[in-house]
Design a protein around this motif. Structure first.
Motif, short mmCIF file in Angstrom:
data_model
loop_
_atom_site.label_atom_id
_atom_site.label_comp_id
_atom_site.label_asym_id
_atom_site.label_seq_id
_atom_site.Cartn_x
_atom_site.Cartn_y
_atom_site.Cartn_z
N LEU B 141 -2.94 5.32 -10.84
CA LEU B 141 -2.00 4.91 -9.79
C LEU B 141 -2.52 5.33 -8.41
O LEU B 141 -2.40 4.59 -7.44
N ALA B 143 -5.60 5.56 -7.68
CA ALA B 143 -6.73 4.67 -7.41
C ALA B 143 -6.26 3.34 -6.84
O ALA B 143 -6.92 2.77 -5.96
N LEU B 144 -5.12 2.83 -7.31
CA LEU B 144 -4.57 1.60 -6.74
C LEU B 144 -4.25 1.80 -5.26
O LEU B 144 -4.49 0.93 -4.43
N GLN B 147 -7.57 1.92 -3.25
CA GLN B 147 -8.14 0.58 -3.04
C GLN B 147 -7.35 -0.17 -1.97
O GLN B 147 -7.94 -0.88 -1.15
N ALA B 148 -6.04 -0.02 -1.96
CA ALA B 148 -5.23 -0.68 -0.94
C ALA B 148 -5.63 -0.19 0.45
O ALA B 148 -5.70 -0.98 1.40
N LEU B 238 6.41 0.46 -7.62
CA LEU B 238 5.21 0.56 -6.78
C LEU B 238 4.94 -0.73 -6.02
O LEU B 238 4.50 -0.70 -4.88
N GLY B 239 5.19 -1.87 -6.66
CA GLY B 239 4.87 -3.15 -6.06
C GLY B 239 5.78 -3.55 -4.92
O GLY B 239 5.57 -4.57 -4.27
N VAL B 240 6.84 -2.77 -4.69
CA VAL B 240 7.72 -3.02 -3.55
C VAL B 240 7.21 -2.30 -2.31
O VAL B 240 7.50 -2.68 -1.20
N LEU B 243 1.56 0.66 -0.05
CA LEU B 243 0.92 1.90 -0.50
C LEU B 243 0.03 2.53 0.57
O LEU B 243 -0.40 3.67 0.43
#
Ligand SMILES: [Zn+2]
Lengths: 313, 349
Positions: B141, B143-144, B147-148, B238-240, B243
């Motif tokens: 998580l 790492a996501l 990357q963002a 998370l997708g809301v 990040l």
């Protein structure tokens, strides 16, 4: 110092969780290969859908279908999949904004390697062959070269909606009881019960936990107690525990071993359950090869005076 | 009723990869004694006790009750517990002192991550319907999020490596830290995060004492006054979230008064290198602010204690006269989900 004891400890739990109307529709939809979002009062579509708006806390109930295709908004390459994760071969974790949605869904992307993945990549859902109404009905995403897929036209009118999920989990630990309890368990193997005396209040704690709960100081001085003791209080167990080979009813008791200032608990045997009483004098019964007493039985001595154990109740 | 409340003492254990030989209470007790010794207080003198820990680290229900043996909980004391980092226990103790019900508080927290597999354990705090069944671990998580940030142009892999390297370099001055000095940046754990971008997994404990008004001046020559403290949370999906930003940190900082005057020191709880980038942006920290002189969470991240350590490190710098106004931040949950900000000040010298 003797070696500290260690043992594997597995914690497994199948939580059964019920679903609200929005979660139920979403997961039932996945079972039917339909992806539903929920629309907010300001017109956005949330996928996965939630029952309350994360910004305004409004009730959300308006379901809308979105496409099973979408775009990666961020990703991370997982070269070593762990137990329970969607794929057993290396894959990318992705947040995917499905076509028609304004937010992103977390899942796995099956791709040959990190060079095949980038933010903005077009992807589509690969459905699991067997679907039960769970997020894992999406097996994973896969790269997809195209525009938004056509919608099925289904909404939330599904037969036999999913009412709940079973959230199974398993965590593996190595349990170590620490210094004080290791010493206690090791002496039990020699059929001795050893507590620890508080250097401040002089009380003897059995089993020892390495600290005096009254004084808040470490304990270290070992003191052998028992083997005989006095029942300070007890209860009668009427329900058989799973995997327990003891006939009910039986008695479970607090026992103040001679020389101890804290009662430990153990089963009482060798006497009808309805004859166990406060003040009963008992001794441990060991079975061959056991690392702790199987139970305690009456010694035949006269009962102890209430004054002798009232501080230990 | 308004009262001034200060951190008057702080103690922490060395953070170690394993502490098999110690039970939780055995690990905790030296820290409790150390923090009490600094003030001359006895456990019986403490008005309120609050602790933070997690049953999921221990693998046992009500695991905090055994640790209570270390504080002398008999006869009964005024006590509470949060299933969170000790920074949130400190928040509860602060509100308790604000009410006037107590003048002193002992706050402690601890975690032994070595008993289990931390990456798996932390998945159990995720949304149980849509996320936890996929077992995305804590590094994945983070790492996501990294990357963002890279996609947004806010950082790159070499800048992230520099954050990890700086953290471990300054940690050479922190004898409690788990990773000190030069540590290889290592291979990818979950790309784009390498070993050097991730916190060490370790066991540790921390404790602070809070006191109100004159009591604080009696117990400490230079109390670290809590000028403000606040905590806020992001949407759990998370997708809301964006990040690359941390609006909850910014709001907590605003409510804690962090932006009223510049701080000279900041202790940020950023377990992953990329999270320091997010926090510096949210807190508007420029290069004039000394950030994580302790080494931060990239040098030692004892679960449930690392946030309290940030408050303690910031306070200790004020106690020693090395800071006049410091910001402390604690986080919990994936990708900086929950954030607490405290602003601490020493009186003019
Ligand atoms: Zn004692």
């Amino acid at each position: 110092m003797p070696e500290i004891l260690k043992a594997p400890l597995v914690v497994e739990f199948p939580f059964t969780r019920s679903l609200g109307p929005v979660q139920s529709a979403f997961l039932t939809g996945l079972r039917e290969r339909v992806v539903l979002g929920v629309t907010t009062t300001d017109g956005r579509t949330l996928v996965p859908p939630v029952e309350y708006d994360p910004v305004t806390a409004d009730d959300l109930r308006d379901l809308v279908e979105v496409a099973p295709t979408g775009t990666v908004t961020t990703w991370a390459w997982n070269h070593a999949p762990r137990r329970g994760q969607p794929l057993t071969t290396p894959f990318a974790w992705v947040l995917v904004r499905l076509d028609g949605a304004d937010t992103a869904l977390l899942h796995a992307l099956d791709a040959p390697g990190p060079d095949a993945v980038h933010t903005g990549l077009r992807v589509r859902i690969r459905w699991a062959e067997e679907r039960t109404g769970a997020i894992t009905d999406i097996a994973c995403f896969e790269p997809y070269d195209g525009g938004p897929a056509r919608l099925t036209g289904s909404t939330d009118e599904f037969a036999d909606p999913v009412g709940g999920i079973v959230a199974t989990a398993r965590l593996d630990y190595t349990y170590s009881p620490g210094r004080a309890q290791t010493a206690y368990i090791n002496s039990l193997a020699d059929r001795r019960t050893v507590g620890e005396r508080c250097p401040s209040c002089r009380k003897v704690y059995v089993p020892p936990r390495g600290a005096c709960p009254t004084c808040g100081v470490p304990t270290a001085e070992q003191v052998e107690v028992g083997p005989r003791g006095t029942v300070t209080t007890f209860c009668i167990v009427n329900i058989k525990a799973r995997n327990l080979d003891i006939e009910v009813p039986y008695v479970y008791a607090h026992i103040a071993l001679d020389g101890a200032d804290l009662a430990l608990h153990a089963r009482i045997g060798g006497i009808p359950y309805d004859q166990v009483r406060m003040g009963l004098r008992v001794e441990p019964v060991w079975t061959d090869g056991a690392r702790y007493p199987d139970h305690y039985r009456p010694t035949g001595e006269p009962d102890a005076d209430y004054d002798a154990y009232k501080e230990l109740l | 009723m308004t009262r001034d409340i200060a951190v008057v003492a702080f103690a922490q254990t060395d953070v170690l990869r394993t502490t098999d030989e110690l039970s939780e209470v055995e690990m905790l007790m030296p820290v409790l004694h150390s923090v009490l010794d600094r003030t001359g207080l006895k456990t019986a003198d403490i008005g309120f006790t609050c602790s933070g820990s997690s049953d999921y680290l221990a693998g046992r229900a009500f695991s905090f009750t055994l640790a209570l043996d270390g504080v002398g909980a008999w006869p009964p004391i005024a006590e509470s517990h949060v299933e969170m980092d000790g920074a949130w226990a400190l928040y509860e103790a602060w509100t308790k002192l604000l009410t006037g019900d107590a003048d002193t508080a002992l706050v402690y927290s601890y975690g032994k991550s070595s008993g289990g597999s931390l990456r798996d354990v932390l998945t159990r705090q995720l949304d149980p319907y849509y996320v936890a069944p996929l077992w995305p671990d804590s590094v994945a998580l983070a790492a996501l999020q990294a990357q963002a940030l890279i996609d947004a142009g806010d950082t790159d892999e070499s800048a992230l490596a520099a954050i990890g390297a700086r953290s471990r370099r300054v940690a050479t001055l922190n004898s409690h830290a788990q990773l000190r000095g030069s540590v290889p940046q290592g291979d990818y754990v979950v790309r784009p995060l390498r070993t050097g971008d991730c916190p060490p997994v370790g066991d540790g404990a921390a404790a602070v004492i809070l006191a109100a008004g004159e009591r604080a001046r009696e117990l400490c020559s230079r109390p670290a006054w809590i000028r403000g403290i606040d905590h806020r949370i992001e949407a759990h999906t998370l997708g809301v979230r964006d990040l690359t930003d941390s609006p909850s940190t910014r709001l907590a900082a605003e409510r804690a008064g962090a932006f009223e005057r510049p701080v000279d020191t900041a202790e940020l709880h950023a377990p992953f290198s990329a999270q320091e980038v997010v926090l510096r942006k949210a807190l508007r920290l420029d290069d004039s602010v000394r950030v994580n002189l302790s080494g931060g969470a990239l040098a030692a991240n004892p679960m449930m204690a690392a946030g309290l350590v940030r408050v303690g490190e910031a306070a200790a710098r004020i106690h020693r006269g090395e800071s006049d106004r410091a910001l402390a931040h604690a986080t919990s949950g994936p990708c900086l989900q929950q954030n607490l900000v405290a602003v601490l000040e020493g009186e003019p010298r």
